[in-house]
Design a protein around this motif. Structure first.
Motif, PDB file in Angstrom:
ATOM      1  N   UNK A  58      11.225  87.868  82.221  1.00 27.60           N
ATOM      2  CA  UNK A  58      12.152  88.993  82.212  1.00 27.60           C
ATOM      3  C   UNK A  58      11.618  90.047  81.247  1.00 27.60           C
ATOM      4  N   UNK A  59      12.025  91.268  81.439  1.00 28.95           N
ATOM      5  CA  UNK A  59      11.685  92.318  80.487  1.00 28.95           C
ATOM      6  C   UNK A  59      12.822  92.418  79.489  1.00 28.95           C
ATOM      7  N   UNK A  60      12.524  92.062  78.263  1.00 33.06           N
ATOM      8  CA  UNK A  60      13.475  92.167  77.156  1.00 33.06           C
ATOM      9  C   UNK A  60      12.891  93.151  76.154  1.00 33.06           C
ATOM     10  N   UNK A  61      13.625  94.166  75.833  1.00 37.57           N
ATOM     11  CA  UNK A  61      13.203  95.144  74.826  1.00 37.57           C
ATOM     12  C   UNK A  61      11.786  95.664  75.088  1.00 37.57           C
ATOM     13  N   UNK A 102       9.811  97.961  82.603  1.00 35.10           N
ATOM     14  CA  UNK A 102       9.175  96.818  83.262  1.00 35.10           C
ATOM     15  C   UNK A 102       7.654  96.947  83.305  1.00 35.10           C
ATOM     16  N   UNK A 103       7.168  98.184  83.424  1.00 35.01           N
ATOM     17  CA  UNK A 103       5.717  98.363  83.467  1.00 35.01           C
ATOM     18  C   UNK A 103       5.064  97.882  82.175  1.00 35.01           C
ATOM     19  N   UNK A 104       5.750  98.006  81.047  1.00 38.12           N
ATOM     20  CA  UNK A 104       5.210  97.486  79.784  1.00 38.12           C
ATOM     21  C   UNK A 104       5.028  95.973  79.857  1.00 38.12           C
ATOM     22  N   UNK A 105       5.963  95.298  80.488  1.00 37.05           N
ATOM     23  CA  UNK A 105       5.847  93.846  80.653  1.00 37.05           C
ATOM     24  C   UNK A 105       4.663  93.507  81.554  1.00 37.05           C
ATOM     25  N   UNK A 106       4.534  94.223  82.663  1.00 34.31           N
ATOM     26  CA  UNK A 106       3.393  93.971  83.548  1.00 34.31           C
ATOM     27  C   UNK A 106       2.074  94.268  82.838  1.00 34.31           C
ATOM     28  N   UNK A 107       2.035  95.309  82.023  1.00 33.81           N
ATOM     29  CA  UNK A 107       0.817  95.606  81.251  1.00 33.81           C
ATOM     30  C   UNK A 107       0.508  94.469  80.277  1.00 33.81           C
ATOM     31  N   UNK A 108       1.551  93.900  79.673  1.00 34.08           N
ATOM     32  CA  UNK A 108       1.338  92.758  78.778  1.00 34.08           C
ATOM     33  C   UNK A 108       0.706  91.598  79.553  1.00 34.08           C
ATOM     34  N   UNK A 109       1.263  91.293  80.733  1.00 31.58           N
ATOM     35  CA  UNK A 109       0.740  90.190  81.537  1.00 31.58           C
ATOM     36  C   UNK A 109      -0.699  90.481  81.981  1.00 31.58           C
ATOM     37  N   UNK A 110      -0.964  91.730  82.361  1.00 32.81           N
ATOM     38  CA  UNK A 110      -2.311  92.145  82.752  1.00 32.81           C
ATOM     39  C   UNK A 110      -3.289  91.966  81.586  1.00 32.81           C
TER      40      UNK A 110
END
Length: 184
Positions: A58-61, A102-110
């Protein structure tokens, strides 16, 4: 046949439902990160054997949950030995807001995937962004980097958008198809 694993954390059930859709599309095994940020017995071995690892949080903060981050930090052991180098990776996330960072979360995963020397797979889907588009259309969130879903903060997991879940399923299928092509 390629081995695909979906490793994810879900705080309220929405990301779990999304993970199930991704896994259904990919024919993948699910590995849930528990509320304490731990993996079940044998999970590290399954990740090592996988051709593709699809990560979800999930995207949290504006980023992944702390439980997912604990898993990511623990992945430094396979990172040190480059055990996941050249595996396929992909990612997905859910948040209550339409954007919700959410894009920040995907960037983290990337970034985590790139740290491991992996190869990233995006959605490969056109967005539903015309005037005729409806909320339950595929890729209504318009993401190319990974699958995104939006679930109102007062909605249960059973109330998730059918389009978001179908997008997740199609995304999982794309990762599995890509893994199969590369395995030949």
């Amino acid at each position: 046949m390629s081995q695909v694993v979906v490793v994810y954390h879900s705080g309220y059930g929405h990301t779990q439902r999304m993970a199930q859709s991704v896994a259904n599309g990919a024919g993948a095994e699910l590995i849930a990160i528990d509320a304490d940020g731990n993996l079940p017995e044998g999970a590290w071995e399954k990740l090592a054997a996988a051709d593709a690892i699809i990560m979800g949080s999930p995207t949290y903060m504006g980023s992944v949950s702390w439980q997912f981050k604990k898993f990511a930090d623990a992945s430094s052991k396979p990172w040190f030995g480059q055990a996941w180098k050249d595996k396929l990776f992909a990612g997905f996330t859910n948040s209550a807001s339409m954007n919700g960072d959410k894009l920040s979360t995907l960037h983290y995963l990337f970034t985590l995937a790139m740290q491991h020397g992996g190869v990233w797979v995006g959605t490969g889907m056109m967005p539903s962004n015309s005037k005729a588009a409806k909320r339950d259309d595929n890729n209504y969130m318009g993401s190319f980097s990974g699958a995104m879903a939006q679930s109102p903060s007062d909605a249960g997991a059973a109330e998730m958008s059918a389009g978001d879940l179908e997008t997740a399923r199609l995304f999982g299928a794309r990762v599995a198809e890509t893994a199969a092509r590369l395995r030949k």
